[in-house]
Design a protein around this motif. Structure first.
Motif, mmCIF file in Angstrom:
data_model
loop_
_atom_site.group_PDB
_atom_site.id
_atom_site.type_symbol
_atom_site.label_atom_id
_atom_site.label_comp_id
_atom_site.label_asym_id
_atom_site.label_seq_id
_atom_site.Cartn_x
_atom_site.Cartn_y
_atom_site.Cartn_z
ATOM 1 N N ILE A 247 46.272 48.178 -18.247
ATOM 2 C CA ILE A 247 47.240 47.522 -17.992
ATOM 3 C C ILE A 247 46.654 47.578 -16.163
ATOM 4 C CG2 ILE A 247 49.660 47.429 -18.793
ATOM 5 C CD1 ILE A 247 50.172 48.822 -17.076
ATOM 6 N N GLY A 248 47.109 46.094 -15.212
ATOM 7 C CA GLY A 248 47.108 46.168 -14.025
ATOM 8 C C GLY A 248 46.607 44.931 -13.975
ATOM 9 N N PRO A 249 45.997 45.613 -11.983
ATOM 10 C CA PRO A 249 46.014 43.959 -11.083
ATOM 11 C C PRO A 249 44.644 43.487 -11.722
ATOM 12 C CG PRO A 249 45.460 45.608 -9.997
ATOM 13 C CD PRO A 249 46.210 46.320 -11.253
ATOM 14 N N GLY A 250 44.360 41.959 -11.693
ATOM 15 C CA GLY A 250 43.824 41.259 -12.520
ATOM 16 C C GLY A 250 41.915 41.259 -12.276
ATOM 17 N N ASP A 251 41.843 42.238 -11.490
ATOM 18 C CA ASP A 251 40.191 42.625 -11.134
ATOM 19 C C ASP A 251 39.264 43.671 -12.232
ATOM 20 O OD1 ASP A 251 40.338 42.601 -8.053
ATOM 21 O OD2 ASP A 251 42.019 43.046 -8.374
ATOM 22 N N LEU A 258 34.366 39.283 -17.812
ATOM 23 C CA LEU A 258 35.466 39.113 -19.647
ATOM 24 C C LEU A 258 34.898 39.561 -20.429
ATOM 25 C CD1 LEU A 258 38.170 39.815 -19.870
ATOM 26 C CD2 LEU A 258 39.073 37.988 -20.023
ATOM 27 N N ASN A 259 34.323 37.897 -20.670
ATOM 28 C CA ASN A 259 33.611 37.483 -21.323
ATOM 29 C C ASN A 259 32.120 38.638 -22.554
ATOM 30 O OD1 ASN A 259 33.845 35.554 -23.635
ATOM 31 N ND2 ASN A 259 32.024 34.153 -22.842
ATOM 32 N N ASN A 260 31.678 39.005 -21.958
ATOM 33 C CA ASN A 260 30.944 40.402 -22.138
ATOM 34 C C ASN A 260 31.475 41.185 -22.967
ATOM 35 O OD1 ASN A 260 28.799 38.689 -21.877
ATOM 36 N ND2 ASN A 260 28.907 38.776 -20.165
ATOM 37 N N MET A 261 32.831 41.944 -22.464
ATOM 38 C CA MET A 261 33.090 43.013 -22.861
ATOM 39 C C MET A 261 34.149 43.121 -24.579
ATOM 40 S SD MET A 261 36.025 43.546 -19.155
ATOM 41 C CE MET A 261 35.795 43.659 -17.648
ATOM 42 N N GLY A 262 33.854 42.060 -24.915
ATOM 43 C CA GLY A 262 34.270 42.130 -26.313
ATOM 44 C C GLY A 262 35.446 42.663 -26.469
ATOM 45 N N ASP A 263 35.911 42.585 -27.833
ATOM 46 C CA ASP A 263 36.945 42.856 -28.297
ATOM 47 C C ASP A 263 37.694 43.469 -27.955
ATOM 48 O OD1 ASP A 263 36.827 40.625 -30.049
ATOM 49 O OD2 ASP A 263 36.263 41.820 -31.795
ATOM 50 N N VAL A 264 37.214 44.610 -27.429
ATOM 51 C CA VAL A 264 37.952 46.243 -26.735
ATOM 52 C C VAL A 264 38.594 45.276 -25.440
ATOM 53 C CG1 VAL A 264 36.044 46.362 -24.646
ATOM 54 C CG2 VAL A 264 37.801 48.343 -24.995
ATOM 55 N N ALA A 265 38.815 44.406 -24.952
ATOM 56 C CA ALA A 265 39.444 43.805 -23.983
ATOM 57 C C ALA A 265 40.727 43.264 -24.354
ATOM 58 C CB ALA A 265 38.356 42.856 -22.857
ATOM 59 N N LEU A 266 40.864 42.222 -26.106
ATOM 60 C CA LEU A 266 41.860 41.784 -26.376
ATOM 61 C C LEU A 266 43.399 42.814 -25.799
ATOM 62 C CD1 LEU A 266 40.489 40.463 -29.709
ATOM 63 C CD2 LEU A 266 40.989 39.668 -27.165
ATOM 64 N N GLY A 267 43.626 41.715 -25.840
ATOM 65 C CA GLY A 267 45.536 42.452 -25.420
ATOM 66 C C GLY A 267 45.798 42.889 -24.101
ATOM 67 N N ALA A 268 44.932 43.144 -23.276
ATOM 68 C CA ALA A 268 44.914 43.809 -21.757
ATOM 69 C C ALA A 268 45.585 43.170 -21.648
ATOM 70 C CB ALA A 268 43.896 44.181 -21.335
ATOM 71 N N ILE A 269 47.508 43.337 -20.523
ATOM 72 C CA ILE A 269 47.635 43.042 -19.447
ATOM 73 C C ILE A 269 47.364 43.153 -18.605
ATOM 74 C CG2 ILE A 269 50.244 43.099 -19.322
ATOM 75 C CD1 ILE A 269 49.672 41.758 -22.115
ATOM 76 N N THR A 270 47.494 42.176 -17.606
ATOM 77 C CA THR A 270 47.370 41.506 -16.206
ATOM 78 C C THR A 270 48.065 40.874 -15.380
ATOM 79 O OG1 THR A 270 45.305 40.374 -16.473
ATOM 80 C CG2 THR A 270 44.961 42.803 -16.234
ATOM 81 N N THR A 271 48.432 40.860 -14.232
ATOM 82 C CA THR A 271 48.248 40.095 -13.635
ATOM 83 C C THR A 271 47.621 39.963 -12.326
ATOM 84 O OG1 THR A 271 50.035 42.413 -11.915
ATOM 85 C CG2 THR A 271 51.081 41.130 -13.427
ATOM 86 N N HIS A 272 47.798 38.860 -11.876
ATOM 87 C CA HIS A 272 46.592 38.094 -10.916
ATOM 88 C C HIS A 272 46.848 36.752 -10.317
ATOM 89 C CE1 HIS A 272 42.558 39.732 -9.135
ATOM 90 N NE2 HIS A 272 43.966 39.888 -8.767
ATOM 91 N N HIS A 273 46.210 36.358 -9.398
ATOM 92 C CA HIS A 273 46.623 35.173 -9.238
ATOM 93 C C HIS A 273 45.563 33.874 -9.475
ATOM 94 C CE1 HIS A 273 43.748 37.211 -6.686
ATOM 95 N NE2 HIS A 273 43.039 36.149 -6.501
ATOM 96 N N TYR A 274 44.819 34.331 -10.227
ATOM 97 C CA TYR A 274 43.518 33.477 -10.858
ATOM 98 C C TYR A 274 43.434 33.981 -11.795
ATOM 99 C CZ TYR A 274 40.160 30.140 -11.308
ATOM 100 O OH TYR A 274 39.441 29.386 -11.851
ATOM 101 N N SER A 275 43.285 32.816 -13.135
ATOM 102 C CA SER A 275 42.543 32.606 -14.336
ATOM 103 C C SER A 275 41.736 31.479 -14.150
ATOM 104 C CB SER A 275 43.338 32.626 -15.162
ATOM 105 O OG SER A 275 42.705 32.751 -16.444
#
Ligand code: PHB
Length: 390
Positions: A247-251, A258-275
């Motif tokens: 978890i964390g802020p979206g940095d 993000l797209n190059n991180m692979g499946d490991v990133a799936l499910g990470a929860i973040t809070t941020h102002h832009y997606s």
């Protein structure tokens, strides 16, 4: 009579021509200082692309004056930012300073903005106190406490009881750690804090400590771009199979890497102002145009900070009829608009941005990884400054 008027007119013209800078007043100069070399180049490129895209879409004339953008590289080094800002003020006579990819770069420049009475638009840096460093600073990025407090709320309400925080050891990381810990412990949660050096971080020894502590979640702040290195070491140590939630802020899951991180990133929860996945017509056209302008690079929150920063400069100049200085800062206070990120405004008291914070989950969408927004906390002010004014 006629002859005398002519002579007077000729005299006035000669006088005007002799005034240095009289010609230059036809242009408004914006000095954009960014890290365009060194480890934080990705931040600088995002902001520059966003700023240039705005100008390309809205023309380079505002209130009858040509907007001249002067882009300078500070390499991410505060002394260079300060020296460059000084040169831009003294030699180029810029009307606006802009950019500021990292907190120390913004703080080093703040006293110059105050002395010269030049508005300084912070498009990237995120430590809460930056806007207090000069009455000439206005910000279009975000603050870490603003993005982080909703994360602590969400964690406390979603069965997370024990968290280890891991943050870059400087302004925004310390802001994130404090904001998370404050809200989360008040809600009954337990926190252990770790800080990792900003430059060339090796996360491995810290991840070992996290493995030993066995928290329910690992809260991470690293500056935009560093998420890739973090995630690599996170997988190498098997954290993707550990059951410890990320978890964390979206940095840490910024849209460019993000797209190059692979499946490991799936499910990470973040809070941020832009997606980049924010569902609005404004964002869809922004993402498309940004990719077109940058060989397919996806915009992240830094890109939108640059784009909105130029919007604020343009709209401010329209209100002042091209005048800079105090008038321009005053014109920017209270301004509101629809950004690709959603509705935003400039708090007239603090000159900081007020914006929605979204809760997001990394999911695969159309074959690509995105931070998919699933809840919105509307119109969030920086909580650090809001607490002071209460
Ligand atoms: C900062 O130095 O203020 C900063 C840099 C990158 C981020 C956030 C904050 O992602």
């Amino acid at each position: 009579m006629h002859r005398r008027t002519l002579i007077l007119a000729a005299g006035a013209a000669a006088l005007l021509a002799a005034v240095p800078g009289a010609q230059a007043q036809e242009a408004v100069k914006v000095g954009l200082i960014l890290p365009l070399t060194g480890p934080f180049t990705a931040i600088g490129r995002q902001v520059e692309t966003g700023a240039r895209l705005y100008m390309q879409q809205h023309g380079d004339t505002v209130a009858g004056k040509k907007i001249e953008l002067i882009v300078k590289d500070d390499g991410g080094v505060a002394d260079a930012t300060k020296r460059t800002a000084q040169e831009l003020i003294v030699n180029d006579k810029v009307d606006v300073l802009a950019g500021f990819g990292l907190t120390p770069l913004a703080l080093a420049t703040a006293p110059l903005a105050t002395q010269a009475k030049v508005p300084m638009v912070v498009m990237a840096a995120g430590t809460a106190t930056i806007t207090e460093a000069s009455p000439f600073i206005v910000r279009t990025s975000f603050t870490l406490p603003q993005a982080t407090e909703p994360m602590a709320d969400w964690a406390a309400k979603n069965g997370i009881k024990k968290v280890t925080t891991l943050v870059s050891d400087y302004g925004p990381g310390i802001d994130a750690e404090k904001a998370f810990t404050g809200v989360f412990t008040k809600a009954g949660g337990q926190v252990e804090s770790l800080r990792v050096p900003l430059a060339n971080p090796d996360f491995s020894p810290f991840l070992q400590k996290v493995a030993d502590a066995k928290p329910d979640a690992l809260f991470v702040f690293v500056p935009a771009g560093q998420g890739a290195q973090f995630m690599k070491q996170f997988v190498e140590r098997g954290f993707d199979k550990s059951g410890i939630k990320l978890i964390g802020p979206g940095d840490v899951t910024d849209d460019e890497v993000l797209n190059n991180m692979g499946d490991v990133a799936l499910g990470a929860i973040t809070t941020h102002h832009y997606s980049a996945a924010h569902d609005s017509p404004e964002n869809k056209s922004f993402v498309e145009a940004f990719k077109k302008a940058s060989n397919g690079t996806r915009p992240n929150f830094m890109g939108v900070g640059g784009y909105d920063g130029m919007h604020l400069i343009y709209e401010g100049l329209k209100k002042t009829n091209g005048q800079g200085g105090q008038a321009l800062i005053d014109a920017m206070k209270g301004m509101s608009w629809t950004s690709p990120r959603g509705p935003v405004s400039i708090d007239p008291q603090t000159r900081d941005i007020v914006q929605n914070i979204y809760v997001r989950k990394v999911e695969r969408k159309d074959g690509e990884l995105y931070n998919v927004e699933f809840a919105t906390i509307p119109n969030v002010k920086d909580p650090v400054k809001a607490a002071k004014s209460n």
